[in-house]
Design a protein around this motif. Structure first.
Motif, PDB file in Angstrom:
ATOM      1  N   CYS A 166       0.806  -1.231   0.000  1.00  0.00           N
ATOM      2  CA  CYS A 166       0.000   0.000   0.000  1.00  0.00           C
ATOM      3  C   CYS A 166       0.837   1.279   0.000  1.00  0.00           C
ATOM      4  N   GLY A 167       2.119   1.193   0.281  1.00  0.00           N
ATOM      5  CA  GLY A 167       2.988   2.363   0.279  1.00  0.00           C
ATOM      6  C   GLY A 167       2.949   3.176   1.563  1.00  0.00           C
ATOM      7  N   GLN A 168       2.178   2.743   2.556  1.00  0.00           N
ATOM      8  CA  GLN A 168       2.114   3.436   3.836  1.00  0.00           C
ATOM      9  C   GLN A 168       3.242   2.940   4.742  1.00  0.00           C
ATOM     10  N   ALA A 169       3.412   3.592   5.884  1.00  0.00           N
ATOM     11  CA  ALA A 169       4.442   3.175   6.837  1.00  0.00           C
ATOM     12  C   ALA A 169       4.086   1.810   7.432  1.00  0.00           C
ATOM     13  N   VAL A 170       5.085   0.929   7.542  1.00  0.00           N
ATOM     14  CA  VAL A 170       4.889  -0.390   8.144  1.00  0.00           C
ATOM     15  C   VAL A 170       4.615  -0.227   9.632  1.00  0.00           C
ATOM     16  N   GLY A 171       5.301   0.666  10.259  1.00  0.00           N
ATOM     17  CA  GLY A 171       5.129   0.914  11.683  1.00  0.00           C
ATOM     18  C   GLY A 171       6.407   0.613  12.443  1.00  0.00           C
ATOM     19  N   LYS A 172       6.787   1.549  13.271  1.00  0.00           N
ATOM     20  CA  LYS A 172       8.024   1.428  14.041  1.00  0.00           C
ATOM     21  C   LYS A 172       7.979   0.228  14.975  1.00  0.00           C
ATOM     22  N   ALA A 173       6.862   0.048  15.684  1.00  0.00           N
ATOM     23  CA  ALA A 173       6.753  -1.075  16.627  1.00  0.00           C
ATOM     24  C   ALA A 173       6.861  -2.410  15.902  1.00  0.00           C
ATOM     25  N   ARG A 174       6.236  -2.520  14.749  1.00  0.00           N
ATOM     26  CA  ARG A 174       6.297  -3.769  13.970  1.00  0.00           C
ATOM     27  C   ARG A 174       7.724  -4.041  13.514  1.00  0.00           C
ATOM     28  N   LEU A 175       8.415  -3.018  13.048  1.00  0.00           N
ATOM     29  CA  LEU A 175       9.788  -3.201  12.575  1.00  0.00           C
ATOM     30  C   LEU A 175      10.744  -3.514  13.720  1.00  0.00           C
ATOM     31  N   GLN A 176      10.485  -2.972  14.893  1.00  0.00           N
ATOM     32  CA  GLN A 176      11.330  -3.309  16.034  1.00  0.00           C
ATOM     33  C   GLN A 176      11.104  -4.761  16.449  1.00  0.00           C
ATOM     34  N   ALA A 177       9.880  -5.258  16.291  1.00  0.00           N
ATOM     35  CA  ALA A 177       9.582  -6.646  16.637  1.00  0.00           C
ATOM     36  C   ALA A 177      10.045  -7.598  15.538  1.00  0.00           C
ATOM     37  N   PHE A 178       9.892  -7.195  14.286  1.00  0.00           N
ATOM     38  CA  PHE A 178      10.256  -8.051  13.150  1.00  0.00           C
ATOM     39  C   PHE A 178      10.884  -7.182  12.064  1.00  0.00           C
ATOM     40  N   PRO A 179      12.202  -6.972  12.120  1.00  0.00           N
ATOM     41  CA  PRO A 179      12.862  -6.026  11.206  1.00  0.00           C
ATOM     42  C   PRO A 179      12.772  -6.399   9.726  1.00  0.00           C
ATOM     43  N   ARG A 180      12.466  -7.655   9.421  1.00  0.00           N
ATOM     44  CA  ARG A 180      12.387  -8.065   8.018  1.00  0.00           C
ATOM     45  C   ARG A 180      11.021  -7.802   7.403  1.00  0.00           C
ATOM     46  N   ALA A 181      10.095  -7.239   8.160  1.00  0.00           N
ATOM     47  CA  ALA A 181       8.735  -7.004   7.670  1.00  0.00           C
ATOM     48  C   ALA A 181       8.754  -6.077   6.469  1.00  0.00           C
ATOM     49  N   THR A 182       7.998  -6.452   5.442  1.00  0.00           N
ATOM     50  CA  THR A 182       7.894  -5.621   4.245  1.00  0.00           C
ATOM     51  C   THR A 182       6.461  -5.170   4.012  1.00  0.00           C
ATOM     52  N   LEU A 183       5.532  -5.667   4.829  1.00  0.00           N
ATOM     53  CA  LEU A 183       4.126  -5.310   4.708  1.00  0.00           C
ATOM     54  C   LEU A 183       3.616  -4.771   6.037  1.00  0.00           C
ATOM     55  N   CYS A 184       2.689  -3.810   5.974  1.00  0.00           N
ATOM     56  CA  CYS A 184       2.056  -3.329   7.194  1.00  0.00           C
ATOM     57  C   CYS A 184       1.118  -4.428   7.714  1.00  0.00           C
ATOM     58  N   VAL A 185       0.626  -4.263   8.915  1.00  0.00           N
ATOM     59  CA  VAL A 185      -0.209  -5.291   9.540  1.00  0.00           C
ATOM     60  C   VAL A 185      -1.466  -5.550   8.709  1.00  0.00           C
ATOM     61  N   GLN A 186      -2.093  -4.491   8.201  1.00  0.00           N
ATOM     62  CA  GLN A 186      -3.321  -4.656   7.429  1.00  0.00           C
ATOM     63  C   GLN A 186      -3.068  -5.430   6.139  1.00  0.00           C
ATOM     64  N   CYS A 187      -2.018  -5.091   5.409  1.00  0.00           N
ATOM     65  CA  CYS A 187      -1.715  -5.780   4.147  1.00  0.00           C
ATOM     66  C   CYS A 187      -1.286  -7.223   4.399  1.00  0.00           C
ATOM     67  N   LYS A 188      -0.557  -7.467   5.486  1.00  0.00           N
ATOM     68  CA  LYS A 188      -0.156  -8.832   5.828  1.00  0.00           C
ATOM     69  C   LYS A 188      -1.383  -9.658   6.165  1.00  0.00           C
ATOM     70  N   ALA A 189      -2.339  -9.077   6.882  1.00  0.00           N
ATOM     71  CA  ALA A 189      -3.579  -9.787   7.208  1.00  0.00           C
ATOM     72  C   ALA A 189      -4.361 -10.127   5.944  1.00  0.00           C
ATOM     73  N   LYS A 190      -4.422  -9.189   4.991  1.00  0.00           N
ATOM     74  CA  LYS A 190      -5.096  -9.448   3.717  1.00  0.00           C
ATOM     75  C   LYS A 190      -4.403 -10.591   2.973  1.00  0.00           C
ATOM     76  N   GLN A 191      -3.073 -10.568   2.963  1.00  0.00           N
ATOM     77  CA  GLN A 191      -2.304 -11.599   2.267  1.00  0.00           C
ATOM     78  C   GLN A 191      -2.564 -12.980   2.867  1.00  0.00           C
ATOM     79  N   GLU A 192      -2.635 -13.055   4.180  1.00  0.00           N
ATOM     80  CA  GLU A 192      -2.842 -14.353   4.829  1.00  0.00           C
ATOM     81  C   GLU A 192      -4.259 -14.872   4.639  1.00  0.00           C
ATOM     82  N   ARG A 193      -5.231 -13.993   4.405  1.00  0.00           N
ATOM     83  CA  ARG A 193      -6.610 -14.438   4.173  1.00  0.00           C
ATOM     84  C   ARG A 193      -6.790 -15.030   2.793  1.00  0.00           C
ATOM     85  N   ARG A 194      -5.912 -14.707   1.870  1.00  0.00           N
ATOM     86  CA  ARG A 194      -6.054 -15.220   0.482  1.00  0.00           C
ATOM     87  C   ARG A 194      -5.773 -16.665   0.419  1.00  0.00           C
TER      88      ARG A 194
END
Length: 194
Positions: A166-194
């Motif tokens: 989506c081009g939005q910020a992934v989120g500082k807290a998410r990146l501190q927990a999982f630095p390899r994250a390339t998707l924000c929480v919402q987009c990751k949730a959408k991806q896992e529902r597919r």
């Protein structure tokens, strides 16, 4: 999968659970396969781009003000960026050592597989399971290594902290927990529902 449950491993698992991520990102690797004189395929290895190939290079050159944050989050500090960079560097070292150990184990298992004369079906099955398990562990480590190298290159270059969907910020807290994250929480949730 016989993984040692050390404090660091338990912490990383907890971080993954908090981040809501089971591992992500597209990993592009090239496979190299060699064939022995008997026609068997030897252990597969992959080539990766070296870490630190970003445009800037090094934690010192990363401007914390350039890293995106979600609304309501504090901006990145130089100490947080250095800690994140150090964690990614440490992960690279750990994964490379894990891959070397797995490849050595695979080589030993491949060498010992020819000594199966007189083995019953259970012994042969156990050897196959051990070999497949080591191959799976090595491949998982290679994928994690590629994701970590990519995250480090993005941190040192351009694009770290920006959702690839989506081009939005992934989120500082998410990146501190999982630095390899390339998707924000919402987009990751959408991806896992597919």
């Amino acid at each position: 999968m016989a993984e040692k449950a050390t404090g660091a491993t338990a912490t990383k698992r907890a971080r993954k659970a908090v981040a809501g991520d089971s591992g992500e990102g597209t990993v592009n690797t090239r496979h190299k396969t060699s064939t022995t004189t008997a026609g068997r395929v030897a252990a597969t290895s992959r080539t990766h781009t070296p870490a630190g190939t970003g445009a800037r290079g090094g934690a010192e050159s990363v401007d914390p003000a350039e890293l995106p944050v979600r609304p309501g989050e504090d901006p990145w500090t130089a100490a947080e960026v250095a800690e994140l960079h150090g964690e990614l560097d440490g992960e690279l070292v750990r994964l490379r050592a894990e891959i070397e150990a797995a490849e050595a184990a695979i080589t030993g298992l491949m060498r010992d597989s020819n000594d199966g004369a007189g083995d019953d079906q259970v012994d042969a099955g156990t050897k196959n399971i051990n070999r497949e398990s080591e191959l799976a562990l090595a491949n998982n480590a290679r994928d994690s290594l590629a994701q970590t190298e990519r995250a480090l290159a993005r941190l040192e270059g351009v694009g770290f902290g920006v959702c690839e969907s989506c081009g939005q910020a992934v989120g500082k807290a998410r990146l501190q927990a999982f630095p390899r994250a390339t998707l924000c929480v919402q987009c990751k949730a959408k991806q896992e529902r597919r």
